[in-house]
Write a protein that holds these residues in place. Sequence first.
Motif, PDB file in Angstrom:
ATOM      1  N   ILE A  73       0.848  -1.188   0.000  1.00 47.59           N
ATOM      2  CA  ILE A  73       0.000   0.000   0.000  1.00 47.59           C
ATOM      3  C   ILE A  73       0.889   1.244   0.000  1.00 47.59           C
ATOM      4  O   ILE A  73       1.810   1.370   0.817  1.00 47.59           O
ATOM      5  N   ALA A  74       0.615   2.176  -0.921  1.00 45.98           N
ATOM      6  CA  ALA A  74       1.396   3.416  -1.016  1.00 45.98           C
ATOM      7  C   ALA A  74       1.140   4.306   0.197  1.00 45.98           C
ATOM      8  O   ALA A  74       0.009   4.435   0.669  1.00 45.98           O
ATOM      9  N   VAL A  75       2.205   4.926   0.674  1.00 49.28           N
ATOM     10  CA  VAL A  75       2.092   5.881   1.784  1.00 49.28           C
ATOM     11  C   VAL A  75       1.936   7.279   1.183  1.00 49.28           C
ATOM     12  O   VAL A  75       2.677   7.683   0.287  1.00 49.28           O
ATOM     13  N   ASP A  76       0.961   8.011   1.687  1.00 53.16           N
ATOM     14  CA  ASP A  76       0.696   9.380   1.220  1.00 53.16           C
ATOM     15  C   ASP A  76       1.412  10.352   2.148  1.00 53.16           C
ATOM     16  O   ASP A  76       1.049  10.509   3.313  1.00 53.16           O
ATOM     17  N   TYR A  77       2.454  11.050   1.603  1.00 53.04           N
ATOM     18  CA  TYR A  77       3.255  11.967   2.412  1.00 53.04           C
ATOM     19  C   TYR A  77       2.860  13.432   2.163  1.00 53.04           C
ATOM     20  O   TYR A  77       3.632  14.340   2.490  1.00 53.04           O
ATOM     21  N   SER A  78       1.688  13.673   1.585  1.00 53.48           N
ATOM     22  CA  SER A  78       1.334  15.052   1.242  1.00 53.48           C
ATOM     23  C   SER A  78       1.278  15.952   2.476  1.00 53.48           C
ATOM     24  O   SER A  78       1.486  17.163   2.364  1.00 53.48           O
ATOM     25  N   ASP A  79       0.987  15.380   3.644  1.00 55.73           N
ATOM     26  CA  ASP A  79       1.101  16.118   4.899  1.00 55.73           C
ATOM     27  C   ASP A  79       2.303  15.551   5.639  1.00 55.73           C
ATOM     28  O   ASP A  79       2.222  14.482   6.247  1.00 55.73           O
ATOM     29  N   PRO A  80       3.459  16.268   5.609  1.00 55.29           N
ATOM     30  CA  PRO A  80       4.671  15.720   6.226  1.00 55.29           C
ATOM     31  C   PRO A  80       4.505  15.450   7.718  1.00 55.29           C
ATOM     32  O   PRO A  80       5.220  14.618   8.272  1.00 55.29           O
ATOM     33  N   ALA A  81       3.560  16.099   8.353  1.00 52.26           N
ATOM     34  CA  ALA A  81       3.365  15.894   9.793  1.00 52.26           C
ATOM     35  C   ALA A  81       2.593  14.619  10.092  1.00 52.26           C
ATOM     36  O   ALA A  81       2.641  14.121  11.223  1.00 52.26           O
ATOM     37  N   ALA A  82       1.880  14.100   9.092  1.00 50.72           N
ATOM     38  CA  ALA A  82       1.034  12.922   9.351  1.00 50.72           C
ATOM     39  C   ALA A  82       0.893  12.090   8.084  1.00 50.72           C
ATOM     40  O   ALA A  82      -0.118  12.167   7.378  1.00 50.72           O
ATOM     41  N   PRO A  83       1.908  11.278   7.725  1.00 49.23           N
ATOM     42  CA  PRO A  83       1.795  10.410   6.541  1.00 49.23           C
ATOM     43  C   PRO A  83       0.599   9.467   6.698  1.00 49.23           C
ATOM     44  O   PRO A  83       0.286   8.996   7.801  1.00 49.23           O
ATOM     45  N   VAL A  84      -0.061   9.202   5.594  1.00 47.12           N
ATOM     46  CA  VAL A  84      -1.313   8.437   5.611  1.00 47.12           C
ATOM     47  C   VAL A  84      -1.145   7.100   4.891  1.00 47.12           C
ATOM     48  O   VAL A  84      -0.535   7.042   3.812  1.00 47.12           O
ATOM     49  N   LEU A  85      -1.711   6.046   5.498  1.00 46.19           N
ATOM     50  CA  LEU A  85      -1.811   4.731   4.863  1.00 46.19           C
ATOM     51  C   LEU A  85      -3.303   4.443   4.707  1.00 46.19           C
ATOM     52  O   LEU A  85      -4.006   4.184   5.685  1.00 46.19           O
ATOM     53  N   ALA A  86      -3.814   4.538   3.500  1.00 48.37           N
ATOM     54  CA  ALA A  86      -5.231   4.275   3.237  1.00 48.37           C
ATOM     55  C   ALA A  86      -5.379   2.831   2.773  1.00 48.37           C
ATOM     56  O   ALA A  86      -4.914   2.460   1.689  1.00 48.37           O
ATOM     57  N   VAL A  87      -6.039   1.980   3.560  1.00 47.46           N
ATOM     58  CA  VAL A  87      -6.087   0.548   3.287  1.00 47.46           C
ATOM     59  C   VAL A  87      -7.441  -0.011   3.726  1.00 47.46           C
ATOM     60  O   VAL A  87      -8.052   0.448   4.686  1.00 47.46           O
ATOM     61  N   ARG A  88      -7.920  -1.051   2.962  1.00 50.61           N
ATOM     62  CA  ARG A  88      -9.177  -1.703   3.362  1.00 50.61           C
ATOM     63  C   ARG A  88      -8.989  -2.390   4.725  1.00 50.61           C
ATOM     64  O   ARG A  88      -7.973  -3.028   4.986  1.00 50.61           O
ATOM     65  N   LEU A  89     -10.006  -2.267   5.533  1.00 52.39           N
ATOM     66  CA  LEU A  89      -9.949  -2.785   6.899  1.00 52.39           C
ATOM     67  C   LEU A  89      -9.592  -4.270   6.920  1.00 52.39           C
ATOM     68  O   LEU A  89      -8.805  -4.728   7.758  1.00 52.39           O
ATOM     69  N   GLN A  90     -10.142  -5.050   5.982  1.00 52.28           N
ATOM     70  CA  GLN A  90      -9.948  -6.500   6.001  1.00 52.28           C
ATOM     71  C   GLN A  90      -8.505  -6.917   5.751  1.00 52.28           C
ATOM     72  O   GLN A  90      -8.101  -8.016   6.117  1.00 52.28           O
ATOM     73  N   GLU A  91      -7.746  -5.998   5.120  1.00 52.33           N
ATOM     74  CA  GLU A  91      -6.351  -6.346   4.811  1.00 52.33           C
ATOM     75  C   GLU A  91      -5.450  -6.212   6.024  1.00 52.33           C
ATOM     76  O   GLU A  91      -4.270  -6.569   5.976  1.00 52.33           O
ATOM     77  N   LEU A  92      -5.991  -5.681   7.116  1.00 52.55           N
ATOM     78  CA  LEU A  92      -5.173  -5.479   8.320  1.00 52.55           C
ATOM     79  C   LEU A  92      -5.503  -6.491   9.427  1.00 52.55           C
ATOM     80  O   LEU A  92      -4.951  -6.414  10.529  1.00 52.55           O
ATOM     81  N   PHE A  93      -6.455  -7.442   9.162  1.00 50.90           N
ATOM     82  CA  PHE A  93      -6.758  -8.430  10.202  1.00 50.90           C
ATOM     83  C   PHE A  93      -5.462  -9.121  10.630  1.00 50.90           C
ATOM     84  O   PHE A  93      -4.632  -9.509   9.797  1.00 50.90           O
ATOM     85  N   GLY A  94      -5.297  -9.281  11.920  1.00 51.53           N
ATOM     86  CA  GLY A  94      -4.124  -9.957  12.458  1.00 51.53           C
ATOM     87  C   GLY A  94      -2.971  -9.013  12.764  1.00 51.53           C
ATOM     88  O   GLY A  94      -1.992  -9.426  13.387  1.00 51.53           O
ATOM     89  N   LEU A  95      -3.062  -7.707  12.325  1.00 52.84           N
ATOM     90  CA  LEU A  95      -1.990  -6.736  12.597  1.00 52.84           C
ATOM     91  C   LEU A  95      -2.316  -6.020  13.902  1.00 52.84           C
ATOM     92  O   LEU A  95      -3.300  -5.301  13.993  1.00 52.84           O
ATOM     93  N   HIS A  96      -1.494  -6.253  14.910  1.00 53.23           N
ATOM     94  CA  HIS A  96      -1.789  -5.722  16.233  1.00 53.23           C
ATOM     95  C   HIS A  96      -1.485  -4.237  16.378  1.00 53.23           C
ATOM     96  O   HIS A  96      -2.240  -3.517  17.034  1.00 53.23           O
ATOM     97  N   ASP A  97      -0.364  -3.786  15.814  1.00 51.51           N
ATOM     98  CA  ASP A  97       0.079  -2.408  16.049  1.00 51.51           C
ATOM     99  C   ASP A  97       0.136  -1.610  14.746  1.00 51.51           C
ATOM    100  O   ASP A  97       0.322  -2.154  13.650  1.00 51.51           O
ATOM    101  N   THR A  98       0.092  -0.305  14.923  1.00 48.00           N
ATOM    102  CA  THR A  98       0.141   0.629  13.788  1.00 48.00           C
ATOM    103  C   THR A  98       1.522   0.602  13.146  1.00 48.00           C
ATOM    104  O   THR A  98       2.547   0.668  13.856  1.00 48.00           O
ATOM    105  N   PRO A  99       1.611   0.494  11.825  1.00 44.31           N
ATOM    106  CA  PRO A  99       2.910   0.576  11.156  1.00 44.31           C
ATOM    107  C   PRO A  99       3.582   1.920  11.426  1.00 44.31           C
ATOM    108  O   PRO A  99       2.915   2.959  11.562  1.00 44.31           O
ATOM    109  N   ARG A 100       4.904   1.900  11.479  1.00 44.57           N
ATOM    110  CA  ARG A 100       5.665   3.118  11.798  1.00 44.57           C
ATOM    111  C   ARG A 100       6.725   3.380  10.735  1.00 44.57           C
ATOM    112  O   ARG A 100       7.213   2.459  10.077  1.00 44.57           O
ATOM    113  N   LEU A 101       7.110   4.660  10.637  1.00 50.78           N
ATOM    114  CA  LEU A 101       8.130   5.116   9.701  1.00 50.78           C
ATOM    115  C   LEU A 101       9.322   5.655  10.476  1.00 50.78           C
ATOM    116  O   LEU A 101       9.255   5.851  11.690  1.00 50.78           O
TER     117      LEU A 101
END
Length: 831
Positions: free
Chosen positions: A737-765
């Motif tokens: 999934i592409a990361v949207d850096y248009s706001d340098p203060a808060a990069p965005v990961l837009a992803v379907r909810l079902q694709e994150l099942f089983g992921l406990h923590d928020t991805p980090r940069l």
Amino acid sequence: MKALPIEWVLPALRTALDGGGNAVLIASPGAGKTTRVPLALKDSQWLQGRKIVMLEPRRLAARAAAAYMAGELGEKVGETVGYRVKHDTKVGPSTVVEVVTEGVLTRMLQRDPSLEDVGLVIFDEFHERNLHADTGLALCLQAQELFRPDLRLLAMSATMEGEAVAELLGGAPVLTAPGRMFPVETIYADKRPERPLEEEAARTIRRALAEHEGDVLVFLPGAAEIRRVMDKLEPDEGLCVQPLYGQLTQREQDEALRPARDGRRKVVLATSIAETSLTVEGVRIVIDSGWMRVPRFSPRTGMTRLETVRVARSSADQRRGRAGRTAPGVCYRMWTEAEDALLEDRAKPEILEADLAPLMLELAVWGVRDPSELKWLDAPPAASVSQAKELLRSLDAIDDEGACTAHGRQMAELGVHPRLAHMMLRGAESGLAGLACDLAALLSERDVLRFERGFADADLSLRLDAAFGYGALAAPGAAADEAACRRVRQDSRELRRSLSARDTPEQAGGKAQAGLLLAFAYPDRIARRRPDGRYLLAGGRGAAFGTRQRLSGCEWIVVAELDDAGADGRILLAAELAEADLPQAFAGRVTAEESVCWDRETGSVRAVRRQRLGAILIREEPVRAPDPDRQLEALLAGIREEGLDILPWTAATRQWRQRLAFLHRIDPESWPDGSDEALLGSLEQWLGPHVAGFRSRSDLQRLRMGEVLETWLSWEQRRAFDELAPTHIRVPSGSRIAVDYSDPAAPVLAVRLQELFGLHDTPRLANGRVPVVIHLLSPAGRPVQVTSDLRSFWRTGYFEVKKDLKGRYPKHYWPDDPLEAVATNRVRPKP
């Protein structure tokens, strides 16, 4: 001699001057100060054989005063009493009193700064505060201080405020004498005149002649108004109507001062020349138009124009006093009593409004570079001083330090405006001395042509034809003013004599070089025609002819006179200039420049070679191989002007800049700023090496912006870049999934909810320092929740979202425990 009121104060005046000091004398009109004071002091012992020099503001007054004093002594002018005025001198070996005017005193001081043969200098009618009087007094005060402590100075006037002058003269005593004035009745207009001035003046003259006895003195603004009033009075029988103004011959002026010989009533139409120091015999009636013509210098244009202005109260009172010199009289004022209350008390001193180029040249010859070195009643304005110095430098009269050059000294000796003096000397060097003197004489006086109202041709060659016969006068609606022509011819003869002492080439005939000579005098007013018919002056100002004229189609002209109205002044006097004369005659002023700059219209770097005369473009040609450094500088300037969008950005390179902005925000010490402002400010560093040789917008499209940007970073930065700010993040479903850096203060990961099942923590940069903002999407790709804490969402928010989504998407997989479920990018996970 008959007794005059001034005699009451003469003993005190003698005492003041006997003590070795200066003095101020205020004497009312008619007291006799002008004619009695010099005669009363001429035998003073402290003179020790030296002369008395009396400065008068006008030539006519100087001659009249000298003639009156000589008559009182029973002598001819040139014996005990003489005078020196422009182009006219009557002095002899026995002359003790010299009446001088204009720049004569200044010339005397320049030739002998100590005034060794002068014991007393009298400044008569000092209240008029003309530039020559102020200059003469300032130089006399320094001469007194440096060379001649025994030199006496006396300032005299009828209306002067004596305290300020007395302080300037070192605390001199102020003496006051009563006048000898007969009663004068003042009659104001009932209402503001509705007729043209000349019609109102003629009407008032007829009224005054019918109501009162005696001759009439009428004050009008200038010679043009005098002529028009004369035309309206000519049909009247029994009148002797005579003009009186500065451009008349001495004989004509003297005739105006005498009573009419045949017993007819006399009407004298005068300018302010008759305001002071003159008695017109037989005058019992004064008619005052309330106007006068004065020279006004415009610092904006650098030009002096005659302006018609209201008289000051002091001038109006002086004019009124002319009616009561010999008997009771009457003064008709062509303005209302209410308007009278609005008059200014005194006119401004000329030094505050005049062109100071002549003054600054005189001071340079004297050895003064800064006027503040001298004592002034009113110091010359700094802006006008600066402008005058700039002009004198352009005429080679002073050097960059303000010291007078040899050329400047020669200019000062000619006694004309520095522009004209420079023209005469350059003309003499070119074999055009005669024509130069003719032009200088023409430009020093009022127009020698009279035109029908509403039209005046500006062609200077017409004036040469009228005054000097260079050709037949061919100007519809124009007639020569013969009196003015005679005076100009006389002035030219005097100027030719001034040049004859110099070793100059033979004079060339014809008027074809008039424009060239005029350009020597007015290099800042050389003008070139624009496509729309208007003109651009070398000094940067615009100009235009008011109507279609002989010179309207000329490519090049020189403007001698221009009004001060609007952005484009109206050309009043000019001459044609041949372009062929420019390179040789003005080689030092013609500048060559190579311009390499961005042309927004063509979207390319444009390199041209230009020749300019001041603001005027003479010619322009392209440069095929400009200097590479200047070409690069112009290209980068064009990018700054157009903005970074002129570069061939792609989606990937735009994202690269956003990723860099993210890293710069969290670690500005390690990562450069990739904002528009920063990139535009550092084009030379990151873009310059890649665009060498480029000249246009199309050249820039060949750039590979990804490579350009990467070379901006070091090898270590490039290696860490993708790791710290990855373009994509792989999620549990296996999707990148592409990361949207248009706001340098808060990069965005837009992803379907079902694709994150089983992921406990928020991805980090950035090595885990910055969590992404997760935009959780429905199966249709619409946002349903935003979170930066995925673990918390699974615990609390998921179940509310699940209810909503399960109802809308019943076929999709919605587990009860998202942390243990299998992520999928399909409707359901594979079995």
